[in-house]
Design a protein around this motif. Structure first.
Motif, PDB file in Angstrom:
ATOM      1  N   ASP A  51       8.274  15.985 -69.963  1.00  8.91           N
ATOM      2  CA  ASP A  51       8.223  14.444 -70.573  1.00  8.91           C
ATOM      3  C   ASP A  51       7.473  13.992 -69.651  1.00  8.91           C
ATOM      4  O   ASP A  51       6.852  12.938 -70.167  1.00  8.91           O
ATOM      5  N   ILE A  52       8.555  13.665 -68.404  1.00 10.69           N
ATOM      6  CA  ILE A  52       7.927  12.643 -67.923  1.00 10.69           C
ATOM      7  C   ILE A  52       6.332  12.753 -66.594  1.00 10.69           C
ATOM      8  O   ILE A  52       6.124  11.838 -66.617  1.00 10.69           O
ATOM      9  N   LYS A  53       6.580  13.693 -66.638  1.00  2.22           N
ATOM     10  CA  LYS A  53       5.082  14.241 -65.729  1.00  2.22           C
ATOM     11  C   LYS A  53       3.872  13.553 -67.254  1.00  2.22           C
ATOM     12  O   LYS A  53       2.931  13.185 -66.855  1.00  2.22           O
ATOM     13  N   GLU A  54       4.020  13.893 -68.114  1.00  6.72           N
ATOM     14  CA  GLU A  54       3.332  13.540 -68.939  1.00  6.72           C
ATOM     15  C   GLU A  54       3.313  12.155 -69.367  1.00  6.72           C
ATOM     16  O   GLU A  54       1.897  12.153 -69.503  1.00  6.72           O
ATOM     17  N   ALA A  55       3.663  11.185 -69.005  1.00  7.34           N
ATOM     18  CA  ALA A  55       4.401   9.820 -69.035  1.00  7.34           C
ATOM     19  C   ALA A  55       3.619   9.489 -68.369  1.00  7.34           C
ATOM     20  O   ALA A  55       2.902   8.344 -68.565  1.00  7.34           O
ATOM     21  N   CYS A  56       4.135   9.818 -67.184  1.00 10.25           N
ATOM     22  CA  CYS A  56       2.910   9.396 -65.747  1.00 10.25           C
ATOM     23  C   CYS A  56       1.576   9.829 -65.625  1.00 10.25           C
ATOM     24  O   CYS A  56       1.104   8.253 -65.623  1.00 10.25           O
ATOM     25  N   ILE A  57       1.293  11.128 -66.630  1.00 10.14           N
ATOM     26  CA  ILE A  57      -0.208  11.000 -66.444  1.00 10.14           C
ATOM     27  C   ILE A  57      -0.246  10.269 -67.976  1.00 10.14           C
ATOM     28  O   ILE A  57      -1.792   9.728 -67.553  1.00 10.14           O
ATOM     29  N   ASP A  58      -0.452  10.196 -68.828  1.00  6.17           N
ATOM     30  CA  ASP A  58      -0.472   8.912 -69.690  1.00  6.17           C
ATOM     31  C   ASP A  58      -0.539   7.227 -69.176  1.00  6.17           C
ATOM     32  O   ASP A  58      -2.092   6.797 -69.750  1.00  6.17           O
ATOM     33  N   ALA A  59      -0.350   6.936 -68.176  1.00 12.72           N
ATOM     34  CA  ALA A  59      -0.106   5.522 -67.753  1.00 12.72           C
ATOM     35  C   ALA A  59      -1.435   5.674 -66.283  1.00 12.72           C
ATOM     36  O   ALA A  59      -1.671   4.819 -67.031  1.00 12.72           O
ATOM     37  N   LEU A  60      -1.856   7.230 -65.886  1.00 15.17           N
ATOM     38  CA  LEU A  60      -2.047   6.601 -65.095  1.00 15.17           C
ATOM     39  C   LEU A  60      -4.150   6.853 -65.990  1.00 15.17           C
ATOM     40  O   LEU A  60      -4.170   6.202 -65.851  1.00 15.17           O
ATOM     41  N   ILE A  61      -4.319   7.595 -67.412  1.00  6.24           N
ATOM     42  CA  ILE A  61      -4.767   7.995 -67.821  1.00  6.24           C
ATOM     43  C   ILE A  61      -5.312   6.156 -68.078  1.00  6.24           C
ATOM     44  O   ILE A  61      -6.505   5.566 -68.352  1.00  6.24           O
ATOM     45  N   LEU A  62      -4.514   5.715 -68.808  1.00 10.93           N
ATOM     46  CA  LEU A  62      -4.622   4.214 -69.428  1.00 10.93           C
ATOM     47  C   LEU A  62      -4.693   2.774 -68.189  1.00 10.93           C
ATOM     48  O   LEU A  62      -6.029   2.311 -68.774  1.00 10.93           O
ATOM     49  N   ARG A  63      -4.389   3.463 -67.225  1.00 11.91           N
ATOM     50  CA  ARG A  63      -4.661   1.749 -66.345  1.00 11.91           C
ATOM     51  C   ARG A  63      -6.059   1.733 -65.614  1.00 11.91           C
ATOM     52  O   ARG A  63      -6.420   1.746 -65.479  1.00 11.91           O
ATOM     53  N   MET A  88       4.517   1.933 -70.005  1.00 12.38           N
ATOM     54  CA  MET A  88       4.523   2.772 -68.919  1.00 12.38           C
ATOM     55  C   MET A  88       3.977   2.243 -67.760  1.00 12.38           C
ATOM     56  O   MET A  88       3.611   2.867 -66.868  1.00 12.38           O
ATOM     57  N   ASP A  89       3.450   1.030 -67.273  1.00  3.13           N
ATOM     58  CA  ASP A  89       3.441   0.450 -65.902  1.00  3.13           C
ATOM     59  C   ASP A  89       4.914   0.390 -65.414  1.00  3.13           C
ATOM     60  O   ASP A  89       4.627   1.192 -64.007  1.00  3.13           O
ATOM     61  N   LEU A  90       5.981   0.824 -65.698  1.00  3.38           N
ATOM     62  CA  LEU A  90       7.141   0.554 -65.743  1.00  3.38           C
ATOM     63  C   LEU A  90       7.505   2.085 -64.730  1.00  3.38           C
ATOM     64  O   LEU A  90       7.579   2.352 -63.850  1.00  3.38           O
ATOM     65  N   ILE A  91       6.990   3.487 -65.551  1.00  2.00           N
ATOM     66  CA  ILE A  91       7.413   4.855 -65.377  1.00  2.00           C
ATOM     67  C   ILE A  91       5.892   4.461 -64.031  1.00  2.00           C
ATOM     68  O   ILE A  91       6.636   5.498 -63.128  1.00  2.00           O
ATOM     69  N   LEU A  92       5.160   4.216 -64.143  1.00  2.00           N
ATOM     70  CA  LEU A  92       3.848   3.851 -63.089  1.00  2.00           C
ATOM     71  C   LEU A  92       4.379   3.834 -62.202  1.00  2.00           C
ATOM     72  O   LEU A  92       3.879   4.532 -60.958  1.00  2.00           O
ATOM     73  N   LYS A  93       4.992   2.528 -61.427  1.00  2.00           N
ATOM     74  CA  LYS A  93       5.498   2.075 -60.471  1.00  2.00           C
ATOM     75  C   LYS A  93       6.603   2.964 -60.150  1.00  2.00           C
ATOM     76  O   LYS A  93       6.199   3.390 -58.694  1.00  2.00           O
ATOM     77  N   SER A  94       7.824   2.830 -60.982  1.00  2.00           N
ATOM     78  CA  SER A  94       8.812   3.278 -60.071  1.00  2.00           C
ATOM     79  C   SER A  94       8.860   4.701 -59.661  1.00  2.00           C
ATOM     80  O   SER A  94       9.530   5.527 -59.155  1.00  2.00           O
ATOM     81  N   LEU A  95       7.704   5.772 -60.497  1.00  2.00           N
ATOM     82  CA  LEU A  95       7.419   7.699 -60.069  1.00  2.00           C
ATOM     83  C   LEU A  95       6.309   7.381 -59.289  1.00  2.00           C
ATOM     84  O   LEU A  95       6.362   8.317 -58.129  1.00  2.00           O
ATOM     85  N   CYS A  96       5.401   6.990 -59.070  1.00  2.00           N
ATOM     86  CA  CYS A  96       4.139   6.951 -58.929  1.00  2.00           C
ATOM     87  C   CYS A  96       4.294   7.149 -57.330  1.00  2.00           C
ATOM     88  O   CYS A  96       3.869   7.207 -56.303  1.00  2.00           O
ATOM     89  N   TRP A  97       5.750   6.287 -57.115  1.00  2.00           N
ATOM     90  CA  TRP A  97       5.631   5.958 -55.126  1.00  2.00           C
ATOM     91  C   TRP A  97       5.884   7.114 -54.352  1.00  2.00           C
ATOM     92  O   TRP A  97       6.098   7.519 -53.274  1.00  2.00           O
ATOM     93  N   SER A  98       6.523   7.660 -55.696  1.00  2.00           N
ATOM     94  CA  SER A  98       7.792   9.152 -55.097  1.00  2.00           C
ATOM     95  C   SER A  98       6.998  10.243 -55.497  1.00  2.00           C
ATOM     96  O   SER A  98       7.376  10.994 -54.567  1.00  2.00           O
TER      97      SER A  98
END
Length: 144
Positions: free
Chosen positions: A48-60, A1-11
């Protein structure tokens, strides 16, 4: 999930707003009991990508959330909130489902789960271990 957070949240910009009332909709949202709502604020993503990003943000960033899981396609967010006198309340999607108590005399944990709760004994044992290791908040008792 950190990979998703780092790669997508910048853009893509996600924000956490301080609203109390949230309607259930197709938008990806999660309302924390104390800290607002995570939602997509800018850009377009597949659900699905949007939900995965939000999951990562919640856990982080939501420190009272030790885990989340999906049940029948719905996100189930577990929050363990520290209370006074060595007590923790367990919430599942903002609904109270149980408690954890630490007895200072016996130095043991005990817990209670409501009937028909989605959480298992193994999950609560995991939360107790997180409390013991200091990974979940612990409010020290007031000693007079």
């Amino acid at each position: 999930m950190d990979l998703i957070l780092k790669s997508l949240c910048w853009s893509i910009l996600f924000t956490k707003t301080q609203r109390r009332a949230v309607k259930t909709s197709s938008e990806a949202r999660y309302k924390s009991r104390s800290q607002g709502v995570w939602q997509l604020a800018f850009g377009v993503l597949a659900d699905d990508i949007k939900e995965a990003c939000i999951d990562a943000l919640i856990l982080r960033f939501d420190t009272d959330v030790p885990e989340l899981f999906y049940h029948h396609g719905k996100r189930q967010v577990v929050e363990v909130q520290a209370k006074k006198y060595s007590l923790w309340h367990i919430y599942l999607n903002n609904a109270y489902v149980g408690s954890i108590q630490y007895y200072t005399f016996t130095k043991q944990f005990n817990y209670h789960l409501e009937d028909n709760c989605l959480l298992t004994d193994d999950q609560v044992q995991k939360y107790m271990a997180l409390i013991q290791r200091g990974e979940l908040k612990w409010i020290k008792d007031n000693i007079r």
